[in-house]
Write an enzyme that holds these catalytic residues in place. Sequence first.
Site, PDB file in Angstrom:
ATOM      1  N   ALA A  76      23.671  27.889  25.106  1.00  0.00           N
ATOM      2  CA  ALA A  76      22.341  27.397  25.451  1.00  0.00           C
ATOM      3  C   ALA A  76      21.279  28.311  24.861  1.00  0.00           C
ATOM      4  O   ALA A  76      21.492  29.508  24.667  1.00  0.00           O
ATOM      5  CB  ALA A  76      22.184  27.323  26.962  1.00  0.00           C
ATOM      6  N   GLU A 119      31.312  24.012  26.099  1.00  0.00           N
ATOM      7  CA  GLU A 119      31.317  22.861  27.009  1.00  0.00           C
ATOM      8  C   GLU A 119      31.127  21.559  26.236  1.00  0.00           C
ATOM      9  O   GLU A 119      31.745  20.535  26.556  1.00  0.00           O
ATOM     10  CB  GLU A 119      30.239  23.042  28.074  1.00  0.00           C
ATOM     11  CG  GLU A 119      30.598  24.138  29.071  1.00  0.00           C
ATOM     12  CD  GLU A 119      29.499  24.403  30.070  1.00  0.00           C
ATOM     13  OE1 GLU A 119      29.785  24.437  31.274  1.00  0.00           O
ATOM     14  OE2 GLU A 119      28.333  24.583  29.648  1.00  0.00           O
ATOM     15  N   GLU A 139      28.387  33.343  30.121  1.00  0.00           N
ATOM     16  CA  GLU A 139      27.366  33.165  31.167  1.00  0.00           C
ATOM     17  C   GLU A 139      27.437  34.210  32.269  1.00  0.00           C
ATOM     18  O   GLU A 139      26.419  34.569  32.874  1.00  0.00           O
ATOM     19  CB  GLU A 139      27.487  31.762  31.787  1.00  0.00           C
ATOM     20  CG  GLU A 139      27.015  30.623  30.903  1.00  0.00           C
ATOM     21  CD  GLU A 139      28.120  30.050  30.026  1.00  0.00           C
ATOM     22  OE1 GLU A 139      27.951  28.941  29.507  1.00  0.00           O
ATOM     23  OE2 GLU A 139      29.159  30.734  29.853  1.00  0.00           O
TER      24      GLU A 139
END
Length: 266
Positions: A76, A119, A139
């Site tokens: 991300a 993901e 993460e």
Amino acid sequence: MHEELDAVIVAFDEERGVGTLTLNRPDALNAMNGRMRADIETGLELLEERDAEEEGVAVRAVVIEGAGEKAFCAGADVTGFADASPAAFDAHGLRAAIGEFSAPVVAKIDGYCLGGGLELALACDLRLASESSQLGFPEVDLGLLPGAGGVQYVSRLAGPAFAKELAMTGEHISAERAAGEGIVNHVYDDEAFADETESFVETIASKPPLAVRAIKDSGNVSVEAGLREGRKYDRRIFGTLLETDDHEEGARAFADDEYDPTFVGK
């Protein structure tokens, strides 16, 4: 067909029946942001529209890849973390779009495939990786967990113990280890990666498309609804496929080695 969206390039090879979605933020290692998620969904919609225009099946397979030479998708875009709500990172719609897309979707992993990028790859039906690729969930080092179902996906494919290890350590693992654990289908030598992935996708695209689509759905039903519902689906769709022109073509080719079948998705 060639459409350049803000963060994704959409292409379709009519002769091969293969669509390609290229994540196009190479300077940011193709980091995932809201625009890219929306563009992937739009790209799939454009390909579905292309498919609907044809009699039979136009789209035989879709490949998702990353632009540049460093990353499939390095996760991300953390520059948006500080002021964003959890809803801003919700990838449910994207996961559903990939899962519900009629044709198989293949992740072509070359380089970093981390966090939300992993993901994304796990949401695809199949995953191919170059030997030098690295995969992982970093993460935890931000005080987070993979928020788009990463632990769930890996638990299904490789078991909960490995999923927890991958997410708890935040370590990058090699493509070979990922394949050994069952989260990557094939690993290819870096120099041969482009040719090998093209050959693999060509194999899928050459098969009877209605059967390939049914196989995708069968696997999804089994995961989401369980073995009993999966078996019901298989019995129902098997009878439907028996009535198709593609089945007749396949049966004729099976009986006659010299016959070259033409599968059109009817």
